[in-house]
Write an enzyme that holds these catalytic residues in place. Structure first.
Site, PDB file in Angstrom:
ATOM      1  N   TYR A  79      -0.617   8.360  -2.488  1.00  0.00           N
ATOM      2  CA  TYR A  79      -0.612   8.159  -3.786  1.00  0.00           C
ATOM      3  C   TYR A  79      -1.595   8.902  -4.593  1.00  0.00           C
ATOM      4  CZ  TYR A  79       2.831   4.258  -3.758  1.00  0.00           C
ATOM      5  OH  TYR A  79       3.988   3.485  -3.291  1.00  0.00           O
ATOM      6  N   GLY A  80      -2.731   9.219  -3.727  1.00  0.00           N
ATOM      7  CA  GLY A  80      -4.068   9.604  -4.210  1.00  0.00           C
ATOM      8  C   GLY A  80      -3.907  11.088  -4.827  1.00  0.00           C
ATOM      9  N   CYS A 105      -3.786  -0.837  -1.994  1.00  0.00           N
ATOM     10  CA  CYS A 105      -3.981   0.437  -2.335  1.00  0.00           C
ATOM     11  C   CYS A 105      -5.018   0.693  -3.419  1.00  0.00           C
ATOM     12  CB  CYS A 105      -2.800   1.179  -2.509  1.00  0.00           C
ATOM     13  SG  CYS A 105      -2.929   2.927  -2.806  1.00  0.00           S
ATOM     14  N   ASN A 106      -6.008   1.233  -3.143  1.00  0.00           N
ATOM     15  CA  ASN A 106      -7.088   1.598  -4.067  1.00  0.00           C
ATOM     16  C   ASN A 106      -6.689   2.365  -5.403  1.00  0.00           C
ATOM     17  OD1 ASN A 106     -10.380   0.932  -3.289  1.00  0.00           O
ATOM     18  ND2 ASN A 106      -8.847   0.972  -1.638  1.00  0.00           N
ATOM     19  N   THR A 107      -5.776   3.462  -4.775  1.00  0.00           N
ATOM     20  CA  THR A 107      -5.348   4.263  -5.757  1.00  0.00           C
ATOM     21  C   THR A 107      -4.399   3.437  -6.887  1.00  0.00           C
ATOM     22  OG1 THR A 107      -5.427   6.171  -4.486  1.00  0.00           O
ATOM     23  CG2 THR A 107      -3.865   6.473  -6.311  1.00  0.00           C
ATOM     24  N   ASP A 152       0.713  -1.176  -0.007  1.00  0.00           N
ATOM     25  CA  ASP A 152       0.029   0.015  -0.004  1.00  0.00           C
ATOM     26  C   ASP A 152       0.861   1.370   0.036  1.00  0.00           C
ATOM     27  OD1 ASP A 152      -2.394   1.754   0.289  1.00  0.00           O
ATOM     28  OD2 ASP A 152      -1.843   2.160   2.480  1.00  0.00           O
ATOM     29  N   SER A 153       0.288   2.356  -0.115  1.00  0.00           N
ATOM     30  CA  SER A 153       1.102   3.701  -0.086  1.00  0.00           C
ATOM     31  C   SER A 153       1.449   3.969   1.125  1.00  0.00           C
ATOM     32  CB  SER A 153       0.224   4.705  -0.889  1.00  0.00           C
ATOM     33  OG  SER A 153      -1.074   4.811  -0.017  1.00  0.00           O
ATOM     34  N   GLU A 160      -5.872   8.826   9.895  1.00  0.00           N
ATOM     35  CA  GLU A 160      -4.647   8.533  10.423  1.00  0.00           C
ATOM     36  C   GLU A 160      -4.483   9.316  11.871  1.00  0.00           C
ATOM     37  OE1 GLU A 160      -1.422   9.151   7.596  1.00  0.00           O
ATOM     38  OE2 GLU A 160      -2.184   7.698   6.393  1.00  0.00           O
ATOM     39  N   CYS A 219     -11.263   3.249  -0.559  1.00  0.00           N
ATOM     40  CA  CYS A 219      -9.914   3.660  -0.253  1.00  0.00           C
ATOM     41  C   CYS A 219      -9.547   3.032   1.218  1.00  0.00           C
ATOM     42  CB  CYS A 219     -10.108   5.266   0.049  1.00  0.00           C
ATOM     43  SG  CYS A 219      -8.318   5.927   1.052  1.00  0.00           S
ATOM     44  N   THR A 220      -8.353   2.545   1.441  1.00  0.00           N
ATOM     45  CA  THR A 220      -7.771   1.904   2.471  1.00  0.00           C
ATOM     46  C   THR A 220      -8.076   2.391   3.833  1.00  0.00           C
ATOM     47  OG1 THR A 220      -5.789   2.898   2.095  1.00  0.00           O
ATOM     48  CG2 THR A 220      -5.705   0.920   1.436  1.00  0.00           C
ATOM     49  N   HIS A 221      -8.215   3.540   3.867  1.00  0.00           N
ATOM     50  CA  HIS A 221      -8.737   4.445   5.059  1.00  0.00           C
ATOM     51  C   HIS A 221     -10.026   4.124   5.567  1.00  0.00           C
ATOM     52  CE1 HIS A 221      -4.376   5.635   4.280  1.00  0.00           C
ATOM     53  NE2 HIS A 221      -4.364   6.321   5.453  1.00  0.00           N
TER      54      HIS A 221
END
Ligand code: DGL
Length: 265
Positions: free
Chosen positions: A43-44, A74-76, A11-12, A153, A185-187
């Protein structure tokens, strides 16, 4: 037959630990090597060329650990670079877009699906294209929610500010009356409570992290590459920046302690 080689996940940054957490649930015996590119996150906001260059390097690093499968958490990176990665490497690879889109298509009743993600994911149109490939008649509405990443975060997932920001970002999707929302998105799984409050209880939230873990299990099973050991798998964590911050923030995403993370040289 039992294949003990690890699953590689990148992931980023720390966000992809939401995928690790799901892989633990579905594939507890698997060994995992995780790489978070914390030196180059986010990365987004970056271009396809840049994200693809970083993603190639990330997979090259995972390959040095002899991984049997790569999950692009990572979705991006999945949106912008997965096809290129698949052409470059022979190792099987799964991104988060396909599994998330498939689950959304089976969940929707009204045929109106929402997608939220980073600016890059949303402007790539990757989720929309994946949904339409399954059923052209479905309507897809999208919104980028960049401030969700720092909120997650910071751990500010239950604060009023998160609720207010979610209210603004998600208003257009409520107006469109989507009945299914892909958390692209991962978050975003960390903000599930707030998103659910804003969207209402009738909207199904699709967690791409969970879907990719289920698909990894199916793929390993079908190819005879599951680790059949009775013991719990081992885990190695790497980051490209200093590991202390990776560990501190990563523990929120993983909901477990991270005893050790190393810096990738
Ligand atoms: N991991 C990214 C994603 O899922 C979010 C953070 C970033 O912008 O790098 O799209």
């Amino acid at each position: 037959m039992s294949d003990q080689r690890p699953i590689g996940i990148f992931d980023s940054g720390v966000g992809g630990l939401t995928v690790v957490s799901e892989v633990w649930k579905y594939l507890p015996a698997e060994n995992i090597v995780y790489f978070g590119d914390t030196a180059r996150v986010p990365y987004g906001t970056k271009s396809k060329e840049t994200v693809t260059k970083f993603s190639v390097e990330n997979v090259e690093f995972l390959m040095t650990h002899d991984v049997k499968l790569v999950l692009v958490a990572c979705n991006t990176a999945s949106s912008l670079s997965l096809e290129f990665l698949k052409r470059c490497f022979r190792v099987p690879m799964i991104g988060v877009i396909g599994p998330g889109a498939r689950e959304a298509v089976s969940a929707t009743r009204s045929g109106r699906i929402g997608v939220i993600g980073t600016n890059a994911t949303i402007s790539s149109g990757a989720y929309e294209a994946a949904v339409k490939r399954i059923d052209k008649k479905l309507k897809v509405y999208t919104a980028s929610c960049p401030l969700f990443v720092p909120l997650a975060e910071e751990g500010w997932v239950d604060k009023k500010v998160a609720q207010d920001i979610a209210g603004i970002y998600l208003k257009p999707l409520r107006t469109k009356k989507v009945d299914t929302l892909i958390l692209g998105c991962t978050h975003y799984p960390l903000l599930k409570n707030v998103i659910e409050k804003v969207m209402g209880p009738k909207v199904s939230l699709i967690d791409s992290a969970m879907e990719v873990a289920k698909e990894a299990k199916e793929l390993l099973d079908a190819s005879g590459a599951l680790n059949k050991s009775q013991a719990l798998g081992g885990h190695k964590f790497f980051s490209s920046d200093e590991p202390a911050r990776f560990i501190k923030i990563g523990e929120h995403f993983l909901k477990r302690r991270i005893d050790c993370a190393k810096r990738k040289d």
